[in-house]
Design a protein around this motif. Sequence first.
Motif: not given
Length: 502
Positions: A48-51, A74-75, A120-126, A210-213
Amino acid sequence: MKKQFYRVKQLADQTFSRSGKAEGLTDELQTADRKVEHLRNALQLVSKRLSTGAGSTQGQDPAAREKRLKKLPEYLLGLSMLEASNFDDDDSILKYILYECGKTEKLLANEIAEHELKVEQLVCAPLTSISDQDLPAIMKTKKQLSRLMSEKETAASRYHHLERQKEENPTKFNAAREELEDVGIRVEAARDALAADMFALVAKEAQLAHTLLQYIKLQRAYHESALHSLQDTVPELERFINDSSTKPVFGYPLEEHLRVTSRTIAFPIELCVCTLHELALNEEGLFRIAGGSSKVRRMKLSLDAGLFNVPLPRDYRDMHVVASVLKCYLRELPEPILTYRLYETFVNASRQPTEQTRLNALWEAIHLLPEANFQNLRYLIKFLSALTQNQSTNKMTPSNLAIVIAPNLLWAADESTFDMNITTAVNCIVELLIKHADWFFKDDLSFFISFTKEDLLPDQCEYGFTPNFVHGYNQTAALSQDAANGDYSSMSKSMFDYNHQS
Protein backbone atom coordinates in the motif's frame (compact mmCIF):
# COMPACT_ATOMS: atom_id res chain seq x y z
CA MET A 1 -36.59 -45.36 25.82
CA LYS A 2 -35.10 -46.66 22.58
CA LYS A 3 -36.11 -43.50 20.71
CA GLN A 4 -34.56 -41.34 23.43
CA PHE A 5 -31.31 -43.30 23.17
CA TYR A 6 -31.12 -42.78 19.40
CA ARG A 7 -31.89 -39.06 19.84
CA VAL A 8 -29.03 -38.67 22.35
CA LYS A 9 -26.70 -40.58 20.03
CA GLN A 10 -27.70 -38.36 17.09
CA LEU A 11 -26.96 -35.20 19.10
CA ALA A 12 -23.59 -36.62 20.14
CA ASP A 13 -22.76 -37.47 16.53
CA GLN A 14 -23.64 -33.93 15.44
CA THR A 15 -21.47 -32.44 18.20
CA PHE A 16 -18.56 -34.67 17.25
CA SER A 17 -19.02 -33.79 13.60
CA ARG A 18 -18.92 -30.04 14.35
CA SER A 19 -15.77 -30.59 16.41
CA GLY A 20 -14.19 -32.47 13.56
CA LYS A 21 -14.97 -29.63 11.21
CA ALA A 22 -13.25 -27.17 13.54
CA GLU A 23 -10.24 -29.45 13.49
CA GLY A 24 -9.99 -29.34 9.70
CA LEU A 25 -6.51 -27.79 10.02
CA THR A 26 -3.83 -29.82 11.77
CA ASP A 27 -1.30 -28.16 14.10
CA GLU A 28 1.16 -28.04 11.22
CA LEU A 29 -1.37 -26.31 8.95
CA GLN A 30 -2.43 -23.90 11.70
CA THR A 31 1.22 -22.86 12.10
CA ALA A 32 1.49 -22.41 8.33
CA ASP A 33 -1.77 -20.44 8.35
CA ARG A 34 -0.38 -18.03 10.94
CA LYS A 35 2.76 -17.55 8.88
CA VAL A 36 0.66 -16.93 5.76
CA GLU A 37 -1.31 -14.34 7.72
CA HIS A 38 1.94 -12.65 8.76
CA LEU A 39 3.03 -12.59 5.12
CA ARG A 40 -0.36 -11.29 4.01
CA ASN A 41 -0.33 -8.56 6.64
CA ALA A 42 3.23 -7.55 5.71
CA LEU A 43 2.39 -7.50 2.00
CA GLN A 44 -0.73 -5.45 2.61
CA LEU A 45 1.11 -2.85 4.68
CA VAL A 46 4.16 -2.62 2.45
CA SER A 47 2.46 -2.72 -0.97
CA LYS A 48 0.00 0.00 0.00
CA ARG A 49 2.80 2.41 0.84
CA LEU A 50 4.92 1.59 -2.19
CA SER A 51 2.32 3.19 -4.47
CA THR A 52 1.95 6.38 -2.35
CA GLY A 53 3.68 9.41 -3.88
CA ALA A 54 5.04 12.57 -2.22
CA GLY A 55 6.05 15.97 -3.49
CA SER A 56 9.50 17.57 -3.47
CA THR A 57 10.89 18.78 -0.18
CA GLN A 58 13.47 21.16 -1.70
CA GLY A 59 13.23 24.86 -0.87
CA GLN A 60 10.88 24.39 2.03
CA ASP A 61 11.32 25.79 5.52
CA PRO A 62 12.34 23.19 8.13
CA ALA A 63 8.83 22.77 9.51
CA ALA A 64 7.22 22.38 6.08
CA ARG A 65 10.06 20.16 4.92
CA GLU A 66 9.61 17.93 7.95
CA LYS A 67 5.88 17.78 7.32
CA ARG A 68 6.30 16.92 3.65
CA LEU A 69 9.08 14.50 4.45
CA LYS A 70 6.68 12.49 6.58
CA LYS A 71 4.39 12.18 3.57
CA LEU A 72 7.06 10.70 1.33
CA PRO A 73 6.37 7.06 0.39
CA GLU A 74 9.85 6.08 1.59
CA TYR A 75 9.28 7.56 5.01
CA LEU A 76 5.82 6.04 5.35
CA LEU A 77 7.13 2.75 4.02
CA GLY A 78 9.77 2.76 6.72
CA LEU A 79 7.09 3.16 9.39
CA SER A 80 5.01 0.40 7.80
CA MET A 81 7.97 -1.96 7.69
CA LEU A 82 8.62 -1.38 11.35
CA GLU A 83 4.96 -2.06 12.05
CA ALA A 84 4.94 -5.14 9.80
CA SER A 85 7.95 -6.54 11.64
CA ASN A 86 6.04 -6.50 14.90
CA PHE A 87 4.86 -10.11 14.93
CA ASP A 88 5.76 -12.97 17.24
CA ASP A 89 8.07 -15.19 15.20
CA ASP A 90 11.68 -15.01 16.30
CA ASP A 91 12.75 -17.53 13.64
CA SER A 92 11.48 -15.38 10.77
CA ILE A 93 14.12 -13.80 8.60
CA LEU A 94 11.44 -11.55 7.13
CA LYS A 95 10.84 -9.98 10.54
CA TYR A 96 14.46 -8.86 10.87
CA ILE A 97 14.63 -7.70 7.25
CA LEU A 98 11.45 -5.67 7.65
CA TYR A 99 12.78 -4.06 10.81
CA GLU A 100 16.19 -3.11 9.38
CA CYS A 101 14.77 -1.98 6.05
CA GLY A 102 12.25 0.20 7.86
CA LYS A 103 14.99 2.06 9.70
CA THR A 104 16.96 2.51 6.48
CA GLU A 105 13.93 3.86 4.62
CA LYS A 106 13.45 6.64 7.14
CA LEU A 107 17.05 7.74 6.63
CA LEU A 108 16.87 7.63 2.86
CA ALA A 109 13.59 9.57 2.78
CA ASN A 110 15.57 12.78 3.32
CA GLU A 111 17.26 12.49 -0.10
CA ILE A 112 14.52 10.99 -2.28
CA ALA A 113 14.93 10.85 -6.06
CA GLU A 114 12.89 9.68 -9.01
CA HIS A 115 13.20 5.91 -9.19
CA GLU A 116 9.56 4.85 -9.46
CA LEU A 117 9.98 2.92 -12.68
CA LYS A 118 12.61 0.51 -11.39
CA VAL A 119 10.77 0.12 -8.10
CA GLU A 120 7.66 -0.89 -10.04
CA GLN A 121 9.58 -3.44 -12.12
CA LEU A 122 11.81 -5.02 -9.47
CA VAL A 123 9.84 -4.67 -6.24
CA CYS A 124 6.15 -4.04 -6.79
CA ALA A 125 5.68 -6.73 -9.43
CA PRO A 126 6.91 -9.68 -7.29
CA LEU A 127 4.88 -8.52 -4.29
CA THR A 128 1.78 -8.09 -6.44
CA SER A 129 2.25 -11.59 -7.82
CA ILE A 130 2.00 -13.04 -4.31
CA SER A 131 -0.94 -10.82 -3.36
CA ASP A 132 -2.88 -11.42 -6.58
CA GLN A 133 -2.05 -15.08 -7.19
CA ASP A 134 -0.69 -16.99 -4.19
CA LEU A 135 -2.94 -15.57 -1.49
CA PRO A 136 -6.20 -15.79 -3.53
CA ALA A 137 -5.29 -19.38 -4.45
CA ILE A 138 -4.93 -20.21 -0.75
CA MET A 139 -8.28 -18.58 0.04
CA LYS A 140 -9.94 -20.53 -2.76
CA THR A 141 -8.50 -23.82 -1.50
CA LYS A 142 -9.59 -22.95 2.05
CA LYS A 143 -13.15 -22.41 0.87
CA GLN A 144 -13.07 -25.70 -1.03
CA LEU A 145 -11.84 -27.54 2.08
CA SER A 146 -14.55 -25.92 4.19
CA ARG A 147 -17.20 -27.00 1.66
CA LEU A 148 -15.90 -30.55 1.59
CA MET A 149 -15.80 -30.69 5.38
CA SER A 150 -19.49 -29.72 5.38
CA GLU A 151 -20.20 -32.44 2.82
CA LYS A 152 -18.34 -34.93 4.96
CA GLU A 153 -20.37 -33.91 7.99
CA THR A 154 -23.59 -34.41 6.03
CA ALA A 155 -22.41 -37.77 4.68
CA ALA A 156 -21.40 -38.89 8.18
CA SER A 157 -24.81 -37.94 9.54
CA ARG A 158 -26.54 -39.89 6.74
CA TYR A 159 -24.27 -42.87 7.33
CA HIS A 160 -24.94 -42.97 11.08
CA HIS A 161 -28.68 -42.66 10.42
CA LEU A 162 -28.69 -45.56 7.95
CA GLU A 163 -26.40 -47.63 10.13
CA ARG A 164 -29.35 -48.31 12.42
CA GLN A 165 -31.33 -49.57 9.43
CA LYS A 166 -28.62 -51.51 7.65
CA GLU A 167 -30.41 -54.80 8.12
CA GLU A 168 -33.61 -53.46 6.55
CA ASN A 169 -31.93 -51.49 3.78
CA PRO A 170 -28.35 -52.67 3.17
CA THR A 171 -28.19 -51.05 -0.29
CA LYS A 172 -28.66 -47.52 1.02
CA PHE A 173 -26.32 -48.22 3.90
CA ASN A 174 -23.53 -49.39 1.55
CA ALA A 175 -24.13 -46.38 -0.69
CA ALA A 176 -23.88 -44.05 2.30
CA ARG A 177 -20.67 -45.72 3.43
CA GLU A 178 -19.13 -45.38 -0.03
CA GLU A 179 -20.22 -41.74 -0.16
CA LEU A 180 -18.58 -41.08 3.24
CA GLU A 181 -15.36 -42.78 2.14
CA ASP A 182 -15.33 -40.83 -1.14
CA VAL A 183 -15.84 -37.45 0.50
CA GLY A 184 -13.22 -38.39 3.09
CA ILE A 185 -10.71 -38.96 0.29
CA ARG A 186 -11.60 -35.63 -1.29
CA VAL A 187 -11.26 -33.85 2.07
CA GLU A 188 -7.78 -35.31 2.53
CA ALA A 189 -6.81 -34.32 -1.03
CA ALA A 190 -8.09 -30.78 -0.44
CA ARG A 191 -6.18 -30.61 2.85
CA ASP A 192 -3.00 -31.73 1.07
CA ALA A 193 -3.60 -29.14 -1.67
CA LEU A 194 -4.07 -26.40 0.96
CA ALA A 195 -0.93 -27.55 2.75
CA ALA A 196 1.04 -27.46 -0.50
CA ASP A 197 -0.20 -23.93 -1.35
CA MET A 198 0.58 -22.57 2.12
CA PHE A 199 3.95 -24.33 2.39
CA ALA A 200 4.91 -23.05 -1.06
CA LEU A 201 4.08 -19.48 -0.02
CA VAL A 202 5.87 -19.72 3.33
CA ALA A 203 8.89 -21.14 1.50
CA LYS A 204 9.04 -17.85 -0.45
CA GLU A 205 9.86 -15.93 2.72
CA ALA A 206 13.53 -15.65 1.83
CA GLN A 207 12.58 -14.63 -1.71
CA LEU A 208 10.30 -11.93 -0.33
CA ALA A 209 13.07 -10.70 1.93
CA HIS A 210 15.38 -10.46 -1.08
CA THR A 211 12.73 -8.46 -2.93
CA LEU A 212 12.50 -5.97 -0.09
CA LEU A 213 16.26 -5.75 0.04
CA GLN A 214 16.29 -5.06 -3.70
CA TYR A 215 14.24 -1.96 -3.03
CA ILE A 216 16.95 -0.76 -0.64
CA LYS A 217 19.55 -1.44 -3.33
CA LEU A 218 17.63 0.70 -5.81
CA GLN A 219 17.55 3.55 -3.39
CA ARG A 220 21.26 3.26 -2.76
CA ALA A 221 21.90 3.68 -6.48
CA TYR A 222 19.94 6.94 -6.57
CA HIS A 223 21.21 8.50 -3.36
CA GLU A 224 24.95 8.92 -3.59
CA SER A 225 25.00 11.03 -0.46
CA ALA A 226 23.51 8.11 1.51
CA LEU A 227 25.96 5.56 0.06
CA HIS A 228 28.12 5.48 3.14
CA SER A 229 25.32 4.32 5.44
CA LEU A 230 23.99 1.88 2.83
CA GLN A 231 27.38 0.27 2.30
CA ASP A 232 27.12 -1.06 5.83
CA THR A 233 23.39 -1.88 5.76
CA VAL A 234 23.08 -3.84 2.54
CA PRO A 235 25.91 -6.36 3.08
CA GLU A 236 24.67 -6.96 6.60
CA LEU A 237 21.17 -7.84 5.41
CA GLU A 238 22.48 -10.02 2.60
CA ARG A 239 24.70 -11.87 5.02
CA PHE A 240 21.80 -12.34 7.42
CA ILE A 241 19.63 -13.87 4.67
CA ASN A 242 22.45 -16.07 3.37
CA ASP A 243 23.32 -17.26 6.88
CA SER A 244 19.73 -17.89 7.89
CA SER A 245 18.62 -21.51 8.17
CA THR A 246 15.14 -20.53 6.99
CA LYS A 247 15.50 -21.54 3.37
CA PRO A 248 14.70 -24.56 1.18
CA VAL A 249 16.72 -27.76 1.67
CA PHE A 250 15.86 -29.69 -1.51
CA GLY A 251 18.15 -28.79 -4.38
CA TYR A 252 20.35 -26.79 -2.00
CA PRO A 253 24.11 -27.53 -1.77
CA LEU A 254 24.92 -29.95 1.05
CA GLU A 255 27.81 -27.94 2.51
CA GLU A 256 25.80 -24.72 2.44
CA HIS A 257 22.86 -26.38 4.21
CA LEU A 258 25.20 -27.73 6.88
CA ARG A 259 26.84 -24.32 7.28
CA VAL A 260 23.68 -22.27 7.80
CA THR A 261 22.12 -24.89 10.10
CA SER A 262 25.36 -25.63 12.03
CA ARG A 263 24.90 -29.35 11.46
CA THR A 264 27.16 -32.26 10.50
CA ILE A 265 24.35 -34.40 9.05
CA ALA A 266 21.73 -32.84 6.78
CA PHE A 267 18.40 -32.48 8.56
CA PRO A 268 16.34 -34.44 5.95
CA ILE A 269 18.86 -37.29 6.14
CA GLU A 270 18.86 -37.45 9.95
CA LEU A 271 15.08 -37.14 10.18
CA CYS A 272 14.36 -39.86 7.61
CA VAL A 273 17.09 -42.23 8.80
CA CYS A 274 16.05 -42.00 12.47
CA THR A 275 12.40 -42.51 11.56
CA LEU A 276 13.10 -45.50 9.33
CA HIS A 277 15.58 -47.00 11.78
CA GLU A 278 13.03 -46.92 14.59
CA LEU A 279 9.89 -47.85 12.67
CA ALA A 280 10.73 -49.55 9.39
CA LEU A 281 13.60 -52.04 9.69
CA ASN A 282 11.11 -54.85 9.02
CA GLU A 283 9.16 -52.99 6.32
CA GLU A 284 9.15 -55.14 3.21
CA GLY A 285 10.37 -53.40 0.07
CA LEU A 286 11.60 -50.28 1.84
CA PHE A 287 13.12 -47.85 -0.74
CA ARG A 288 11.80 -50.11 -3.51
CA ILE A 289 8.11 -49.29 -3.02
CA ALA A 290 7.32 -45.63 -3.76
CA GLY A 291 5.37 -43.53 -1.27
CA GLY A 292 2.17 -41.69 -2.20
CA SER A 293 3.06 -38.76 -4.44
CA SER A 294 0.85 -36.20 -2.65
CA LYS A 295 2.28 -37.06 0.76
CA VAL A 296 5.85 -37.07 -0.59
CA ARG A 297 5.32 -33.65 -2.16
CA ARG A 298 3.72 -32.34 1.01
CA MET A 299 6.56 -33.56 3.22
CA LYS A 300 9.18 -32.08 0.88
CA LEU A 301 7.44 -28.70 0.81
CA SER A 302 7.06 -28.78 4.59
CA LEU A 303 10.81 -29.34 4.94
CA ASP A 304 11.55 -26.59 2.42
CA ALA A 305 9.27 -24.20 4.28
CA GLY A 306 11.05 -24.92 7.55
CA LEU A 307 7.80 -26.10 9.15
CA PHE A 308 8.67 -29.78 9.54
CA ASN A 309 10.04 -30.65 12.93
CA VAL A 310 9.95 -33.32 15.58
CA PRO A 311 7.94 -35.05 16.91
CA LEU A 312 7.01 -36.92 13.73
CA PRO A 313 3.47 -35.84 12.73
CA ARG A 314 0.84 -38.53 12.26
CA ASP A 315 0.42 -37.44 8.62
CA TYR A 316 3.87 -38.86 7.82
CA ARG A 317 3.70 -42.30 9.45
CA ASP A 318 3.82 -44.08 6.06
CA MET A 319 7.41 -45.34 5.98
CA HIS A 320 7.47 -45.59 2.19
CA VAL A 321 6.73 -41.84 2.05
CA VAL A 322 9.68 -41.14 4.39
CA ALA A 323 11.96 -43.41 2.33
CA SER A 324 10.88 -41.70 -0.90
CA VAL A 325 11.59 -38.27 0.60
CA LEU A 326 15.09 -39.41 1.59
CA LYS A 327 15.78 -40.63 -1.95
CA CYS A 328 14.42 -37.37 -3.39
CA TYR A 329 16.69 -35.30 -1.15
CA LEU A 330 19.76 -37.26 -2.22
CA ARG A 331 18.81 -37.16 -5.91
CA GLU A 332 17.98 -33.43 -5.92
CA LEU A 333 21.31 -32.36 -4.47
CA PRO A 334 23.09 -30.10 -6.99
CA GLU A 335 26.02 -32.55 -6.81
CA PRO A 336 25.88 -36.21 -5.74
CA ILE A 337 27.26 -37.13 -2.32
CA LEU A 338 30.06 -39.08 -4.04
CA THR A 339 30.79 -35.91 -6.11
CA TYR A 340 31.37 -35.31 -9.81
CA ARG A 341 35.08 -34.81 -9.17
CA LEU A 342 35.51 -38.41 -7.95
CA TYR A 343 33.07 -39.98 -10.42
CA GLU A 344 35.76 -41.65 -12.52
CA THR A 345 37.70 -42.65 -9.40
CA PHE A 346 34.74 -44.59 -8.02
CA VAL A 347 33.89 -46.18 -11.36
CA ASN A 348 37.49 -47.28 -11.84
CA ALA A 349 37.55 -48.70 -8.30
CA SER A 350 34.61 -50.96 -9.17
CA ARG A 351 36.54 -52.33 -12.16
CA GLN A 352 39.39 -53.76 -10.12
CA PRO A 353 39.95 -57.50 -10.73
CA THR A 354 39.35 -58.84 -7.18
CA GLU A 355 37.05 -57.89 -4.37
CA GLN A 356 39.96 -57.03 -2.09
CA THR A 357 41.48 -54.64 -4.64
CA ARG A 358 38.05 -53.11 -5.23
CA LEU A 359 37.60 -52.57 -1.51
CA ASN A 360 41.06 -51.01 -1.19
CA ALA A 361 40.37 -48.69 -4.12
CA LEU A 362 36.99 -47.70 -2.67
CA TRP A 363 38.65 -47.04 0.70
CA GLU A 364 41.01 -44.58 -0.94
CA ALA A 365 38.20 -42.98 -2.96
CA ILE A 366 35.86 -42.28 -0.04
CA HIS A 367 38.71 -40.71 1.92
CA LEU A 368 39.14 -38.20 -0.91
CA LEU A 369 35.60 -36.92 -0.34
CA PRO A 370 35.03 -33.52 1.30
CA GLU A 371 34.45 -33.87 5.04
CA ALA A 372 30.74 -33.02 4.80
CA ASN A 373 30.17 -35.62 2.08
CA PHE A 374 32.18 -38.26 3.94
CA GLN A 375 30.24 -37.81 7.18
CA ASN A 376 26.84 -37.94 5.48
CA LEU A 377 27.87 -40.95 3.37
CA ARG A 378 29.09 -42.75 6.50
CA TYR A 379 25.80 -42.00 8.25
CA LEU A 380 23.73 -43.30 5.31
CA ILE A 381 25.76 -46.44 4.72
CA LYS A 382 25.69 -47.36 8.41
CA PHE A 383 21.89 -47.15 8.32
CA LEU A 384 21.59 -49.14 5.09
CA SER A 385 23.85 -51.78 6.59
CA ALA A 386 21.58 -51.96 9.64
CA LEU A 387 18.58 -52.29 7.32
CA THR A 388 20.07 -55.32 5.55
CA GLN A 389 20.46 -57.13 8.86
CA ASN A 390 16.69 -57.68 8.67
CA GLN A 391 16.77 -58.75 5.04
CA SER A 392 14.97 -62.01 5.79
CA THR A 393 11.94 -59.88 6.72
CA ASN A 394 12.24 -56.72 4.63
CA LYS A 395 13.62 -58.52 1.53
CA MET A 396 16.19 -55.74 1.05
CA THR A 397 19.57 -57.37 0.59
CA PRO A 398 22.67 -55.25 -0.06
CA SER A 399 22.20 -55.98 -3.76
CA ASN A 400 18.52 -54.93 -3.74
CA LEU A 401 19.30 -51.79 -1.78
CA ALA A 402 22.16 -50.86 -4.09
CA ILE A 403 19.87 -51.07 -7.13
CA VAL A 404 17.43 -48.49 -5.73
CA ILE A 405 19.85 -46.28 -3.75
CA ALA A 406 22.94 -46.13 -5.99
CA PRO A 407 21.39 -43.78 -8.63
CA ASN A 408 20.85 -41.26 -5.83
CA LEU A 409 24.43 -41.33 -4.56
CA LEU A 410 26.46 -41.10 -7.77
CA TRP A 411 25.65 -39.96 -11.30
CA ALA A 412 27.53 -38.39 -14.17
CA ALA A 413 27.53 -34.65 -14.72
CA ASP A 414 26.25 -35.37 -18.24
CA GLU A 415 23.36 -37.82 -18.09
CA SER A 416 22.33 -37.44 -21.73
CA THR A 417 23.39 -41.01 -22.55
CA PHE A 418 22.60 -44.24 -20.71
CA ASP A 419 25.31 -46.88 -20.19
CA MET A 420 24.23 -50.12 -18.54
CA ASN A 421 27.83 -50.96 -17.65
CA ILE A 422 28.16 -47.68 -15.73
CA THR A 423 24.87 -48.35 -13.93
CA THR A 424 26.09 -51.80 -12.92
CA ALA A 425 29.41 -50.33 -11.77
CA VAL A 426 27.67 -47.74 -9.57
CA ASN A 427 25.44 -50.47 -8.11
CA CYS A 428 28.56 -52.52 -7.37
CA ILE A 429 30.14 -49.57 -5.51
CA VAL A 430 27.15 -49.04 -3.26
CA GLU A 431 26.68 -52.76 -2.65
CA LEU A 432 30.27 -53.09 -1.48
CA LEU A 433 29.90 -50.09 0.81
CA ILE A 434 26.76 -51.59 2.39
CA LYS A 435 28.13 -55.13 2.71
CA HIS A 436 31.38 -53.98 4.29
CA ALA A 437 30.11 -50.90 6.14
CA ASP A 438 31.87 -51.87 9.36
CA TRP A 439 35.17 -52.19 7.52
CA PHE A 440 34.90 -48.85 5.71
CA PHE A 441 33.53 -47.03 8.76
CA LYS A 442 34.80 -48.77 11.87
CA ASP A 443 33.50 -46.40 14.53
CA ASP A 444 30.01 -46.88 15.94
CA LEU A 445 27.63 -43.96 15.63
CA SER A 446 24.33 -42.85 17.07
CA PHE A 447 21.72 -41.99 14.46
CA PHE A 448 20.13 -39.46 16.82
CA ILE A 449 22.30 -36.34 16.74
CA SER A 450 20.26 -33.14 16.94
CA PHE A 451 17.22 -34.71 18.61
CA THR A 452 16.44 -37.80 20.67
CA LYS A 453 14.23 -40.80 20.07
CA GLU A 454 11.84 -39.40 22.65
CA ASP A 455 11.71 -36.10 20.73
CA LEU A 456 10.95 -37.87 17.47
CA LEU A 457 8.50 -40.53 18.69
CA PRO A 458 7.11 -39.62 22.12
CA ASP A 459 4.13 -41.92 21.53
CA GLN A 460 6.11 -44.89 20.23
CA CYS A 461 5.00 -47.22 23.00
CA GLU A 462 1.41 -46.16 22.50
CA TYR A 463 1.61 -47.22 18.87
CA GLY A 464 3.27 -50.50 19.74
CA PHE A 465 6.53 -49.84 17.89
CA THR A 466 9.43 -51.72 19.42
CA PRO A 467 13.03 -51.66 18.25
CA ASN A 468 14.04 -54.87 16.54
CA PHE A 469 17.54 -53.89 15.51
CA VAL A 470 20.23 -56.24 16.78
CA HIS A 471 23.32 -54.16 17.53
CA GLY A 472 26.80 -55.43 16.98
CA TYR A 473 26.12 -57.68 14.01
CA ASN A 474 28.95 -57.43 11.48
CA GLN A 475 28.18 -58.30 7.88
CA THR A 476 31.75 -57.89 6.73
CA ALA A 477 33.69 -61.07 6.24
CA ALA A 478 37.29 -61.32 7.43
CA LEU A 479 38.80 -59.32 4.63
CA SER A 480 42.33 -60.41 5.38
CA GLN A 481 41.55 -64.01 4.40
CA ASP A 482 42.70 -64.62 0.85
CA ALA A 483 40.09 -67.32 0.30
CA ALA A 484 37.28 -64.77 0.65
CA ASN A 485 38.87 -61.98 -1.39
CA GLY A 486 37.91 -62.07 -5.04
CA ASP A 487 35.77 -65.16 -4.56
CA TYR A 488 32.84 -64.67 -6.95
CA SER A 489 30.82 -67.32 -5.13
CA SER A 490 30.55 -65.00 -2.11
CA MET A 491 29.14 -62.10 -4.15
CA SER A 492 25.62 -61.19 -5.17
CA LYS A 493 24.54 -62.11 -8.68
CA SER A 494 24.73 -58.48 -9.86
CA MET A 495 28.37 -58.21 -8.75
CA PHE A 496 29.20 -61.58 -10.27
CA ASP A 497 27.71 -60.56 -13.63
CA TYR A 498 29.54 -57.24 -13.51
CA ASN A 499 32.90 -58.90 -12.91
CA HIS A 500 32.38 -61.19 -15.88
CA GLN A 501 31.32 -58.29 -18.10
CA SER A 502 34.46 -56.37 -17.23
